[in-house]
Every structure is written in structure tokens, then in C-alpha cells.
Design an enzyme around this catalytic site. Structure first.
Site, PDB file in Angstrom:
ATOM      1  N   THR A  16       0.817  -1.211   0.000  1.00 59.08           N
ATOM      2  CA  THR A  16       0.000   0.000   0.000  1.00 59.08           C
ATOM      3  C   THR A  16       0.855   1.268   0.000  1.00 59.08           C
ATOM      4  O   THR A  16       2.066   1.228   0.237  1.00 59.08           O
ATOM      5  CB  THR A  16      -0.922   0.026   1.230  1.00 59.08           C
ATOM      6  OG1 THR A  16      -0.115   0.091   2.418  1.00 59.08           O
ATOM      7  CG2 THR A  16      -1.781  -1.227   1.281  1.00 59.08           C
ATOM      8  N   ASP A  17       0.182   2.385  -0.252  1.00 57.50           N
ATOM      9  CA  ASP A  17       0.850   3.678  -0.139  1.00 57.50           C
ATOM     10  C   ASP A  17       0.521   4.288   1.222  1.00 57.50           C
ATOM     11  O   ASP A  17      -0.039   3.619   2.100  1.00 57.50           O
ATOM     12  CB  ASP A  17       0.444   4.601  -1.292  1.00 57.50           C
ATOM     13  CG  ASP A  17      -1.064   4.851  -1.349  1.00 57.50           C
ATOM     14  OD1 ASP A  17      -1.747   4.644  -0.321  1.00 57.50           O
ATOM     15  OD2 ASP A  17      -1.556   5.244  -2.421  1.00 57.50           O
ATOM     16  N   PHE A  18       0.834   5.546   1.412  1.00 61.23           N
ATOM     17  CA  PHE A  18       0.657   6.181   2.719  1.00 61.23           C
ATOM     18  C   PHE A  18      -0.804   6.232   3.161  1.00 61.23           C
ATOM     19  O   PHE A  18      -1.097   6.354   4.349  1.00 61.23           O
ATOM     20  CB  PHE A  18       1.235   7.607   2.690  1.00 61.23           C
ATOM     21  CG  PHE A  18       0.483   8.542   1.790  1.00 61.23           C
ATOM     22  CD1 PHE A  18      -0.548   9.325   2.281  1.00 61.23           C
ATOM     23  CD2 PHE A  18       0.797   8.635   0.437  1.00 61.23           C
ATOM     24  CE1 PHE A  18      -1.246  10.188   1.451  1.00 61.23           C
ATOM     25  CE2 PHE A  18       0.102   9.493  -0.395  1.00 61.23           C
ATOM     26  CZ  PHE A  18      -0.921  10.274   0.108  1.00 61.23           C
ATOM     27  N   SER A  19      -1.739   6.108   2.197  1.00 58.66           N
ATOM     28  CA  SER A  19      -3.162   6.195   2.543  1.00 58.66           C
ATOM     29  C   SER A  19      -3.777   4.839   2.862  1.00 58.66           C
ATOM     30  O   SER A  19      -4.960   4.758   3.191  1.00 58.66           O
ATOM     31  CB  SER A  19      -3.934   6.837   1.383  1.00 58.66           C
ATOM     32  OG  SER A  19      -3.911   5.991   0.243  1.00 58.66           O
ATOM     33  N   ILE A  36      -4.074   2.418   0.638  1.00 59.20           N
ATOM     34  CA  ILE A  36      -4.631   1.859  -0.599  1.00 59.20           C
ATOM     35  C   ILE A  36      -3.518   1.157  -1.370  1.00 59.20           C
ATOM     36  O   ILE A  36      -2.383   1.646  -1.431  1.00 59.20           O
ATOM     37  CB  ILE A  36      -5.267   2.972  -1.460  1.00 59.20           C
ATOM     38  CG1 ILE A  36      -6.518   3.511  -0.751  1.00 59.20           C
ATOM     39  CG2 ILE A  36      -5.625   2.461  -2.854  1.00 59.20           C
ATOM     40  CD1 ILE A  36      -7.171   4.670  -1.473  1.00 59.20           C
TER      41      ILE A  36
END
Length: 317
Positions: free
Chosen positions: A44-47, A49
Site C-alpha cells: 500500500t501507499d501512505f493512505s 490503498i
């Protein structure tokens, strides 16, 4: 959508619990392969997602496991034969996001099997939501050059491709019918593959495929014995040995040519036209087709070309 969202939320809530009872490599299913995996922090990324590159890994893993369960180890293929399966083209439709701890199902189905390549439809779902649709074309390369798919692998892919796909519910952002599917026989409605068997006497499997002008054409339909549907009686200049140019040829209408013997030149020329050529010791045309589909086709019987055959180019197809 509420139920689907709840299913994903439940999967995330149970992330610390017992993983699903699925084999590590997934499992073969009717017409293809399915695999369960979970979205981890690293995906995932920082969010929270899943990054778009993570989907590429998910799809690659599913394709590799699909092949492994069909007995094809890509590592062994490369180390033993200097051969590999490479992605030639890839089209993705990102529909909905996957989030950390989501439990995903990746399905893989072949739908167009050619001589040296296969087109696969892959899908990633979370619950009953379709997150991603992918069209992937994979080609077989040996010693740095395109070559025909190994017969056992191609037979397995043909069997899966002949299974009608499940009726899919349209997903947002993905047009219904965009995926290319196997075509049914208009007379029977069943899904079929076409084979040409070299038979100069129209009775038995004969050799010297490159110079052969007579072929029995069979259609093999899932769950039924192969049926002869046509006969080719080609003019002399239509034998592959004599044929010149890149124009259409009657053998372009089949996926596999079977003969009692076939030179390297014939095999290469057929592969360039998207047709697999195989040689066998089986003499019964229908049994040869059945054996190919089952992966049990007897290999070509040992023989020697005499001087006249070498001079006419038979050994080169």
C-alpha cells in the site's frame, strides 16, 4: 454494494485471524485458476490503498502458480532449456481500490491459445466487487527466440480455454464484451479447437508434413471425442514446402498440425503463423488429436531421411 463493502471490512477486521484454507499456490478450477491473497502493508501507499504496481505482482504470482499447478516450473524451464514465458502485452482496467488487509481473489483464465503464445484474462475481486480486469498475452521464448508452446502446457491451456466463461456481471468502468472469449461452433454451440492431421491417404497419419497436401481437419469439443469436419486437398504450390509469401493459407484456420514427421523448418514456419506443429508415432488421426489434448501423444518414431529426402528439403520442413 453495502454487503460487498461489509465483506471487505470484515476481511480487514479478521486480518489477525486464521488465513483462508487455500493452498499456497491457489487451486485449479473449471476453466482456469483461482488464488486468495491478502493486501499487506508493503503493498500500500501512505493512505492504506494498494499501489498500482502491487496489482502487477498479484497478477504475476497468479500466472506463475497457474503454470506450476499444471506441472510447469518456470525456474526449471529456464535452467534446463534456456526457455521462459514472457509478457508481450498487458492491458489493465483499474476499477476500485484494494485496501490494506483486504482479502482478494485472483482468477486466471486462458481464452485464446496460439502456437507460441496465450492470451489470458485475469480478474481481482474483493468479496463480490471487481477491483481490476486484465488482459495479458504471454509468449514462449527459447534460447532468445520465439518458439511453440510445450505440447503438455498447450494441451492444458486448450482444455481450459474450451470451457465457456462464467456469465460476468458488468463492472463499473469496464465495457461488457471487451474481453475476447473463445468462439463456439455455430452448428453445435459448443466451444471447439481445430486440428489438421497430415494424411496423404485420408486414412492414417502420414509424414513429411512440409510436403503434405492432404489433411484431415478435426474439431475437438470439450467432453466429446474429436470429429472430422473437413478435408484439405491442396494444390502443389500450397504445400508448406512450396508455399511462398505471407498471404493466407488454409492451415491458418487450425491451431495444431499433427504429422508422423515434421522438420525443424516446417515447425518454425508454422510457429510463425501461430500454429503448433507436432510429430507422433500414433497412426490413427482421431486418437492423435485425443492424445494431444490429453497430453499423452506418442512421440515421433525414430527414422532416418534418405539422400533423396535430404535433397528435396524434406528435413527442413
Amino acid at each position: 454494494m453495502i454487503a460487498a463493502g461489509a465483506a471487505c471490512a470484515t476481511a480487514r477486521a479478521q486480518a489477525a485471524g486464521t488465513p483462508p484454507a487455500e493452498p499456497t499456490d491457489g487451486s485449479l478450477c473449471k476453466g482456469g485458476h483461482r488464488m486468495i491473497l491478502r493486501v499487506h502493508y508493503e503493498d500500500t501507499d501512505f493512505s492504506g490503498i494498494a499501489q498500482h504496481t502491487s496489482y502487477l505482482r498479484f497478477l504475476e504470482r497468479a500466472r506463475s502458480n497457474y503454470l506450476r499447478l499444471h506441472g510447469i516450473s518456470q525456474g526449471a524451464m529456464f535452467s534446463g532449456q534456456d526457455a521462459m514465458l514472457v509478457v508481450r502485452s498487458l492491458t489493465l482496467q483499474f476499477l476500485l481500490p484494494a485496501r490494506m488487509d483486504d482479502l482478494l481473489q485472483v482468477t486466471t483464465r486462458p481464452h485464446l491459445v496460439r502456437g507460441a503464445s496465450v492470451a489470458l484474462h485475469q480478474q481481482i475481486r474483493c468479496g463480490d466487487r471487481v477491483l481490476l480486469e486484465a488482459e495479458v498475452r504471454v509468449a514462449y521464448v527459447a534460447e532468445g527466440r520465439p518458439g511453440p508452446l510445450p505440447p503438455p502446457l498447450r494441451a492444458a491451456l486448450l482444455r481450459d480455454a474450451a470451457v465457456p466463461p462464467p456469465v460476468a456481471r458488468p463492472s463499473p468502468g469496464f465495457a461488457t464484451g471487451q474481453t475476447r472469449q473463445p468462439s463456439p461452433n455455430p452448428a453445435t454451440g459448443h466451444f471447439a479447437m481445430r486440428f489438421a492431421v497430415a494424411s496423404q491417404n485420408f486414412r492414417t497419419v502420414t509424414g513429411h508434413a512440409g510436403k503434405t497436401r492432404r489433411f484431415l481437419v478435426f474439431e475437438a469439443t470439450t467432453g466429446l471425442p474429436p470429429q472430422e469436419v473437413e478435408r484439405f486437398d491442396l494444390p502443389k504450390d500450397q504445400s508448406i514446402h512450396a508455399f511462398r509469401g505471407d498471404g493466407p493459407h488454409p492451415l491458418d484456420s487450425v491451431g495444431v498440425v499433427i504429422a508422423a514427421s515434421a522438420g525443424d523448418g516446417f515447425i518454425r514456419r508454422m510457429a510463425a503463423r501461430g500454429v503448433v506443429a507436432v510429430a507422433t508415432a500414433e497412426t490413427d488421426p482421431a486418437l492423435a488429436v485425443s492424445g494431444y489434448l490429453a497430453g499423452t501423444l506418442s512421440p515421433e518414431a525414430p527414422h532416418e531421411h534418405d539422400d533423396a529426402e535430404e535433397a528435396c528439403g524434406c528435413a527442413q520442413g
